[in-house]
Design an enzyme around this catalytic site. Structure first.
Site, PDB file in Angstrom:
ATOM      1  N   GLU A 135      21.593  -0.177   6.518  1.00 47.54           N
ATOM      2  CA  GLU A 135      21.304  -0.195   5.084  1.00 47.54           C
ATOM      3  C   GLU A 135      21.894   0.985   4.323  1.00 47.54           C
ATOM      4  O   GLU A 135      22.289   0.837   3.158  1.00 47.54           O
ATOM      5  CB  GLU A 135      19.808  -0.340   4.811  1.00 47.54           C
ATOM      6  CG  GLU A 135      18.920   0.765   5.314  1.00 47.54           C
ATOM      7  CD  GLU A 135      17.470   0.542   4.858  1.00 47.54           C
ATOM      8  OE1 GLU A 135      17.227   0.522   3.640  1.00 47.54           O
ATOM      9  OE2 GLU A 135      16.583   0.387   5.729  1.00 47.54           O
ATOM     10  N   SER A 186      10.520   0.329  -2.257  1.00 47.87           N
ATOM     11  CA  SER A 186       9.092   0.345  -1.906  1.00 47.87           C
ATOM     12  C   SER A 186       8.719   1.770  -1.522  1.00 47.87           C
ATOM     13  O   SER A 186       7.731   2.328  -1.982  1.00 47.87           O
ATOM     14  CB  SER A 186       8.828  -0.579  -0.729  1.00 47.87           C
ATOM     15  OG  SER A 186       9.423  -1.832  -0.929  1.00 47.87           O
ATOM     16  N   SER A 189      14.127   6.972   0.027  1.00 48.79           N
ATOM     17  CA  SER A 189      15.010   7.683   0.952  1.00 48.79           C
ATOM     18  C   SER A 189      15.944   8.567   0.151  1.00 48.79           C
ATOM     19  O   SER A 189      16.429   8.158  -0.910  1.00 48.79           O
ATOM     20  CB  SER A 189      15.849   6.709   1.780  1.00 48.79           C
ATOM     21  OG  SER A 189      15.113   6.272   2.892  1.00 48.79           O
ATOM     22  N   ARG A 201      20.875  11.504   5.932  1.00 49.80           N
ATOM     23  CA  ARG A 201      19.583  11.260   5.296  1.00 49.80           C
ATOM     24  C   ARG A 201      18.819  12.572   5.343  1.00 49.80           C
ATOM     25  O   ARG A 201      18.558  13.113   6.416  1.00 49.80           O
ATOM     26  CB  ARG A 201      18.819  10.160   6.025  1.00 49.80           C
ATOM     27  CG  ARG A 201      17.490   9.804   5.363  1.00 49.80           C
ATOM     28  CD  ARG A 201      16.830   8.606   6.056  1.00 49.80           C
ATOM     29  NE  ARG A 201      15.620   8.177   5.357  1.00 49.80           N
ATOM     30  CZ  ARG A 201      14.411   8.716   5.526  1.00 49.80           C
ATOM     31  NH1 ARG A 201      14.258   9.745   6.354  1.00 49.80           N
ATOM     32  NH2 ARG A 201      13.358   8.248   4.873  1.00 49.80           N
TER      33      ARG A 201
HETATM   34  P1  ADP Z   1      12.872  -2.658  -1.249  1.00 45.18           P
HETATM   35  O1  ADP Z   1      14.249  -2.783  -0.662  1.00 45.18           O
HETATM   36  O2  ADP Z   1      11.976  -1.734  -0.486  1.00 45.18           O
HETATM   37  O3  ADP Z   1      12.240  -3.982  -1.541  1.00 45.18           O
HETATM   38  P2  ADP Z   1      13.699  -2.233  -4.056  1.00 45.18           P
HETATM   39  O4  ADP Z   1      14.804  -1.269  -4.372  1.00 45.18           O
HETATM   40  O5  ADP Z   1      14.004  -3.669  -4.197  1.00 45.18           O
HETATM   41  O6  ADP Z   1      13.095  -1.857  -2.632  1.00 45.18           O
HETATM   42  O7  ADP Z   1      12.488  -1.823  -4.992  1.00 45.18           O
HETATM   43  C1  ADP Z   1      11.194  -2.359  -4.873  1.00 45.18           C
HETATM   44  C2  ADP Z   1      10.340  -1.766  -5.975  1.00 45.18           C
HETATM   45  O8  ADP Z   1      10.885  -2.123  -7.234  1.00 45.18           O
HETATM   46  C3  ADP Z   1       8.918  -2.248  -6.003  1.00 45.18           C
HETATM   47  O9  ADP Z   1       8.091  -1.465  -5.172  1.00 45.18           O
HETATM   48  C4  ADP Z   1       8.555  -2.089  -7.473  1.00 45.18           C
HETATM   49  O10 ADP Z   1       8.139  -0.760  -7.739  1.00 45.18           O
HETATM   50  C5  ADP Z   1       9.873  -2.300  -8.188  1.00 45.18           C
HETATM   51  N1  ADP Z   1      10.089  -3.629  -8.788  1.00 45.18           N
HETATM   52  C6  ADP Z   1      10.963  -3.873  -9.800  1.00 45.18           C
HETATM   53  N2  ADP Z   1      10.966  -5.159 -10.131  1.00 45.18           N
HETATM   54  C7  ADP Z   1      10.073  -5.789  -9.327  1.00 45.18           C
HETATM   55  C8  ADP Z   1       9.619  -7.135  -9.204  1.00 45.18           C
HETATM   56  N3  ADP Z   1      10.080  -8.122 -10.007  1.00 45.18           N
HETATM   57  N4  ADP Z   1       8.696  -7.415  -8.249  1.00 45.18           N
HETATM   58  C9  ADP Z   1       8.214  -6.449  -7.445  1.00 45.18           C
HETATM   59  N5  ADP Z   1       8.596  -5.160  -7.531  1.00 45.18           N
HETATM   60  C10 ADP Z   1       9.513  -4.812  -8.456  1.00 45.18           C
END
Ligand code: ADP
Length: 368
Positions: A135, A186, A189, A201
């Site tokens: 990733e 979520s 990093s 990292r």
């Molecule tokens: P991951 O790869 O861990 O899923 P992202 O970069 O996609 O991480 O970011 C997830 C975060 O983005 C969520 O924890 C929330 O804070 C935010 N977020 C933005 N738009 C949304 C959405 N439509 N649904 C859920 N979370 C969202």
């Protein structure tokens, strides 16, 4: 080679802890011959993806992010950016199956934890093998590619110390290295990036976008990220937080701490003073709670990012990840914090395709 290229739509997928990001390359230089020999299923998938902006109940195409006329592996075409909640993977696979994906025996490049977690489901449900990529490698090659092909990708917030005058401005990021990359998904990093293939990292924190959304839902009863951000926009965290001036009666001048600085997050709701804590709590609105949650999480990330930048002797800090989606409050706060606490020596930068770089990086590795 042409036949292989033609046999499969070009996808890159980043299956994260909260959201699944899908980048689709639509070739625009298709020749008459190619069109004639194109398998019908493939044509239908292309039409389905490009003619709609919503897929099933929870899939969305971010049309404002679409990039036209970009080169990819010797072809030219359009990049489409699609996302859906990772918890909907079962429905996504069923939809993909219903569009005939299972009959195109082949491989899709994928990254993120879900590339491992859902590998068997992809094989069972849609006959797809996942070619898995790291990733962080994907993230960095994705940033490099998008930044090269979109002149307006990088921006900063000008005048971050004056909220009314604070505005988005374009930034020339053509000489990017070194930079600190703060990916707020979520969790968070933090990478120090010294060159195209040279990064490490530095650290991470579990207090990220997922924490904001989780706490905000618990505290306010809201159900979506959009709702949480909207609540926060109408709230005032100073009804919830204890500020330096609540403790000092003004600035703490000796150490340069302004009176309006948060000294202790969420702790105004349990100080007694004239009011008892229950009365005080009842004065706090859902909006205030949402704002205080956003401010707490954002400042914590900003503070960790600044310490990493200091330690790595890097002065440009690039913030990405979907936590920043539709979230100018956090971006402005990060811009302010970087500028203020570094006496103007550090700069916070942002990228338009904030959450999609991992998926783009994967698409670049796509191998027919
Ligand atoms: P991951 O790869 O861990 O899923 P992202 O970069 O996609 O991480 O970011 C997830 C975060 O983005 C969520 O924890 C929330 O804070 C935010 N977020 C933005 N738009 C949304 C959405 N439509 N649904 C859920 N979370 C969202």
């Amino acid at each position: 080679y042409l036949a292989v290229n033609n046999a499969m739509p070009w996808f890159g997928m980043d299956i994260g802890g909260t959201l699944c990001k899908l980048v689709y390359f639509e070739p625009k230089d298709i020749t008459r011959d190619e069109l004639d020999s194109e398998i019908e299923i493939l044509r239908n998938i292309r039409k389905y993806l490009t003619k709609h902006s919503a897929y099933g109940k929870t899939g969305h195409r971010d049309m404002h992010l679409q990039l036209d006329n970009v080169p990819l592996r010797g072809r030219r075409g359009t990049l489409h950016f699609i996302r859906f909640p990772t918890c909907e993977m079962g429905n996504f696979l069923a939809l993909a199956k219903s569009k005939g994906m299972a009959t195109l025996v082949t491989t899709v490049s994928a990254t993120g934890g879900g590339a491992y977690k859902f590998e068997n489901d992809f094989r069972k449900e849609v006959n797809l093998k996942l070619a898995k990529f790291d990733e962080f490698d994907s993230l960095i090659s994705g940033i490099q590619y998008i930044d090269t092909h979109n002149p307006n990708e990088c921006y900063y917030w000008a005048n971050p110390t004056e909220m009314e005058k604070c505005s988005k401005s374009s930034y020339d990021f053509s000489n990017p290295y070194p930079f600190l990359l703060v990916n707020i998904g979520s969790g968070v990093s933090i990478l120090a990036v010294y060159g195209p293939n040279n990064y490490k990292r530095v650290t991470g924190t579990s207090i990220g976008g997922g924490t904001f959304l989780g706490l905000c839902c618990l505290l306010t009863g809201c159900n979506t990220f959009e709702e949480a951000i909207e609540l926060a926009a109408g709230g005032d965290n100073t009804n919830v937080d204890k500020l330096v001036r609540d403790i000092y009666g003004g600035d703490y001048e000796r150490f340069g701490l302004p009176g309006d600085l948060v000294a202790s997050s969420f702790s105004a709701v349990c100080s007694f003073g004239q009011m008892n804590s229950r009365e005080k709590r009842s004065k706090v609105s859902r909006e205030d709670l949402a704002r205080a949650t956003l401010v707490t999480i954002t400042n914590n990330i900003g503070s960790i990012a600044r310490m990493c930048a200091l330690q790595e002797h890097i002065d440009r800090v690039v913030f990405i990840g979907n936590f920043l989606r539709v979230n100018p409050i956090s971006m402005k706060m990060l811009a302010y914090a970087m500028d203020y606490w570094s006496n103007g020596t550090m700069k916070a930068l942002f990228l338009e395709h904030e959450g999609y770089f991992g998926a783009v990086g994967c698409l670049l590795r796509f191998n027919g």
